[in-house]
Write a protein that holds these residues in place. Structure first.
Motif, mmCIF file in Angstrom:
data_model
loop_
_atom_site.group_PDB
_atom_site.id
_atom_site.type_symbol
_atom_site.label_atom_id
_atom_site.label_comp_id
_atom_site.label_asym_id
_atom_site.label_seq_id
_atom_site.Cartn_x
_atom_site.Cartn_y
_atom_site.Cartn_z
ATOM 1 N N ILE A 56 0.833 -1.204 0.000
ATOM 2 C CA ILE A 56 0.000 0.000 0.000
ATOM 3 C C ILE A 56 0.865 1.251 0.000
ATOM 4 O O ILE A 56 0.654 2.187 -0.745
ATOM 5 C CB ILE A 56 -0.939 -0.008 1.226
ATOM 6 N N ARG A 74 -10.375 1.878 4.597
ATOM 7 C CA ARG A 74 -10.067 2.807 3.510
ATOM 8 C C ARG A 74 -8.789 3.562 3.859
ATOM 9 O O ARG A 74 -8.741 4.266 4.860
ATOM 10 C CB ARG A 74 -11.221 3.786 3.291
ATOM 11 N N ASN A 134 -4.396 6.723 0.719
ATOM 12 C CA ASN A 134 -3.940 6.789 -0.670
ATOM 13 C C ASN A 134 -4.981 6.236 -1.641
ATOM 14 O O ASN A 134 -4.713 6.069 -2.822
ATOM 15 C CB ASN A 134 -2.623 6.036 -0.825
ATOM 16 N N ALA A 159 -6.522 3.190 -1.422
ATOM 17 C CA ALA A 159 -6.641 1.732 -1.388
ATOM 18 C C ALA A 159 -7.776 1.319 -0.455
ATOM 19 O O ALA A 159 -8.092 2.018 0.505
ATOM 20 C CB ALA A 159 -5.327 1.098 -0.933
ATOM 21 N N ARG A 187 -9.460 -2.192 1.623
ATOM 22 C CA ARG A 187 -9.400 -3.598 2.024
ATOM 23 C C ARG A 187 -10.681 -3.916 2.779
ATOM 24 O O ARG A 187 -11.161 -3.108 3.574
ATOM 25 C CB ARG A 187 -8.203 -3.873 2.941
ATOM 26 N N LYS A 226 -9.318 -7.555 -1.433
ATOM 27 C CA LYS A 226 -8.401 -6.434 -1.639
ATOM 28 C C LYS A 226 -9.005 -5.360 -2.515
ATOM 29 O O LYS A 226 -10.213 -5.231 -2.620
ATOM 30 C CB LYS A 226 -7.079 -6.970 -2.194
ATOM 31 N N ASP A 227 -8.155 -4.556 -3.103
ATOM 32 C CA ASP A 227 -8.555 -3.281 -3.717
ATOM 33 C C ASP A 227 -9.677 -3.391 -4.739
ATOM 34 O O ASP A 227 -9.871 -4.423 -5.387
ATOM 35 C CB ASP A 227 -7.362 -2.640 -4.423
ATOM 36 N N SER A 237 -8.587 -7.003 -8.329
ATOM 37 C CA SER A 237 -8.594 -6.705 -6.912
ATOM 38 C C SER A 237 -8.986 -7.881 -6.048
ATOM 39 O O SER A 237 -8.831 -7.861 -4.853
ATOM 40 C CB SER A 237 -9.568 -5.560 -6.632
#
Length: 571
Positions: free
Chosen positions: A378, A529, A532, A534, A536, A545-546, A551
């Protein structure tokens, strides 16, 4: 070379803009032309008073002072004002401090009334004393005007106490005003009246509070209200139950300077009894005060050992309200830590039940997935640090070149001065340009170094998450463990924007029937959250994941959660 100037116009009241003050301060243009200045920015604080220093703190003048203190305003610039009282009307010591600080930072101050330009290099003691006298005069004038206003309100307060006169339309939500506040002969004098629809709600709150705690009172009154009526939070209930205006009392307030020099609203004189129409009997009010005196709004203890590693960024997905950490552990019942949606305690949350999660379980799910959260991925710290190292080297190289060029130019100017030659405007401009570039390059290099240091700290803190004893650390109340938790919390605050708790159901089920045990705590799905961008999603033993094509399904799962949320609301 033309000097930059910043013209400053201030009116205490916006209506002054229509009078002679605006025309007078427009003479700034004449001054600018006379001294061959370049107006960089026109600063205007229209309707902002300088008596309490509001203009130097929150107005455009305050923004200008911040730029000066941060080195973003070129030295040798000029701040252009009509008179000293445009700059400040505060007490002399505060006014002169603003004046001297600006001069010390290399900003000259020009006063239109006298045509005088004040500079730190040419300031005489007589100039300083003139400034002090002018500031003293400005403060005295404002104090006199303030005294007039205060005297008027002293008369108003006396009439309020003696005659129960209505002097303002600013009233509690359950009180209205009819008639004319500033009545003239023939006008109907202002009177208070009860807004019954609001008053009935507050009477209901007091009735419930006679036999219930704050949380129960909030839930009960919110259930009693019509579906389209706004709901009460626990803090609103707490405020209303202590508000003596419900029994008709009014405490006049006045702004006064406290011991730190800040203006605070403080009680002015004794309380006025029977000022408002009472909507609650005094005996009921006092009985409620006795009952809530021994209660606490939240039964969980405030824990100085900082067991909540998520403090400061955890919210409820369903109502976006705060999620409170509660510690109900005891010697007999250990490890009783909970996360509770505060709004759900008063049924203000859109999910019509109390949302209580097992805190240890929630934090365990989070840290069990730390390795799969892949914080290094991340942050991209390794690559980021390499990039920062390259940028730092480049910045230092440019700074070294600028320094060498600046030294050569200074040496050339010194030799010209020794030989009696005239220094051209071009050389002066080059000198200023190099000095400005040098300051900016130093600032850039320092910023890059600070950013690198933060990235290094993030890597070190991220590694500490992978330790096997992380779950033990969550329940350790020693001073050392507390320090470690605070370190982790501070680190998470730097990288995480928000963690939302989504209610997926109860944590325990009947092993035979599979039916949920509604006496157990809830199991949260956590949407993490990062700052940047990203995302999860932690679902017990699973990690999604993203958002994006590769993702692992976070985008789809977030949509599923939203669909579940909408169905839960309709139940």
């Amino acid at each position: 070379m033309q000097r930059k100037c910043y013209s400053y116009v201030r009116f205490s009241h916006k209506k002054q803009e229509l009078g002679t003050s605006f025309a007078r301060q427009s003479d700034i243009q004449h001054f600018v032309e006379k001294h061959n200045l370049i107006v960089d920015t026109k600063l205007e604080d229209l309707g902002v008073s300088a008596f309490r220093g509001k203009n130097s703190q929150k107005g455009q003048l305050g923004d200008f002072i911040d730029l000066v203190e941060n080195g973003l305003i070129e030295e040798n610039s000029i701040l252009l004002i009509e008179n000293f009282d445009r700059l400040s009307r505060q007490k002399v010591i505060k006014s002169t401090q603003i004046f001297i600080n600006l001069l010390n930072r290399g900003v000259d101050i020009a006063v239109l009334d006298t045509g005088k330009i004040y500079s730190k290099n040419t300031l005489l003691s007589s100039d300083f004393f003139i400034a002090v006298i002018e500031f003293e005069r400005a403060n005295a004038e404002s104090s006199r005007k303030s005294d007039f206003t205060s005297a008027a309100w002293n008369i108003h307060r006396a009439e309020m106490r003696n005659n129960k006169s209505v002097k303002t339309r600013k009233t509690p939500s359950w009180i209205g005003v009819s008639g004319v506040v500033k009545a003239r002969p023939g006008d109907e004098s202002a009177k208070f009246f009860i807004i019954e629809n609001e008053a009935r709600k507050i009477r209901k709150i007091f009735d419930l509070a006679l036999s219930k705690g704050l949380s129960e009172t909030a839930r009960a009154v919110n259930d009693w209200l019509e579906p389209n009526e706004p709901k009460y939070s626990i803090h609103q209930i707490q405020y209303l139950l202590k508000n003596k205006k419900v029994i008709g009392e009014h405490q006049p307030m006045k702004f006064n300077e406290n011991e730190t020099g800040e203006m605070k609203l403080m009680p002015e004189g004794p309380t006025i009894h029977d000022y408002y129409p009472a909507i609650v009997e005094k005996a009921i009010f006092e009985e409620v005060q006795e009952k809530i005196a021994g209660r606490k709004p939240f039964s969980g203890r405030f824990n100085k050992s900082r067991l909540n590693i998520f403090q400061g960024f955890i919210t409820c997905y369903h109502c976006k309200g705060t999620v409170r950490y509660m510690d109900k552990s005891s010697i007999e019942r250990g490890n009783k830590h909970y996360f509770v949606c505060t709004n759900s305690m008063s049924r203000k949350c859109v999910i019509n039940r109390r949302l209580t999660y097992n805190a240890s379980e929630a934090m365990q799910y989070f840290f069990e997935k730390t390795d799969r959260l892949n914080l290094s991925e991340i942050f991209e710290n390794d690559e980021k640090i390499l990039t920062l190292n390259s940028s730092i080297k480049e910045a230092e190289r440019e700074l070294k070149n600028t320094f060498a060029q600046l030294e050569r130019l200074k040496k050339q100017i010194k030799e010209m001065l020794r030989s009696g030659k005239e220094i051209s405007d071009t050389l002066n401009e080059m000198l200023i340009e190099f000095e400005t570039s040098q300051r900016q390059q130093i600032k850039t290099a320092n910023a890059l170094k600070e950013e690198k240091q933060k990235s290094v700290q993030q890597i070190e803190a991220s590694r500490s998450f992978d330790q096997d004893n992380i779950l033990e650390l969550l329940n350790d109340k020693s001073d050392e463990a507390t320090r470690k938790r605070i370190t982790i919390n501070n680190h998470l605050k730097q990288i995480i924007e928000n963690i939302e708790f989504f209610c997926r159901g109860y944590s325990k089920k009947n092993p035979i029937t599979g039916v949920e045990d509604k006496r157990s705590t809830l199991t949260p799905t956590m949407i993490v959250r990062f700052k940047n961008g990203a995302v999860r999603v932690i679902v017990e033993s699973e990690l999604i994941k993203d958002v994006g094509e590769q993702s692992g399904g976070a985008e789809l799962y977030l949509q599923i959660l939203e669909d579940m949320h909408q169905k839960m609301i309709l139940k």
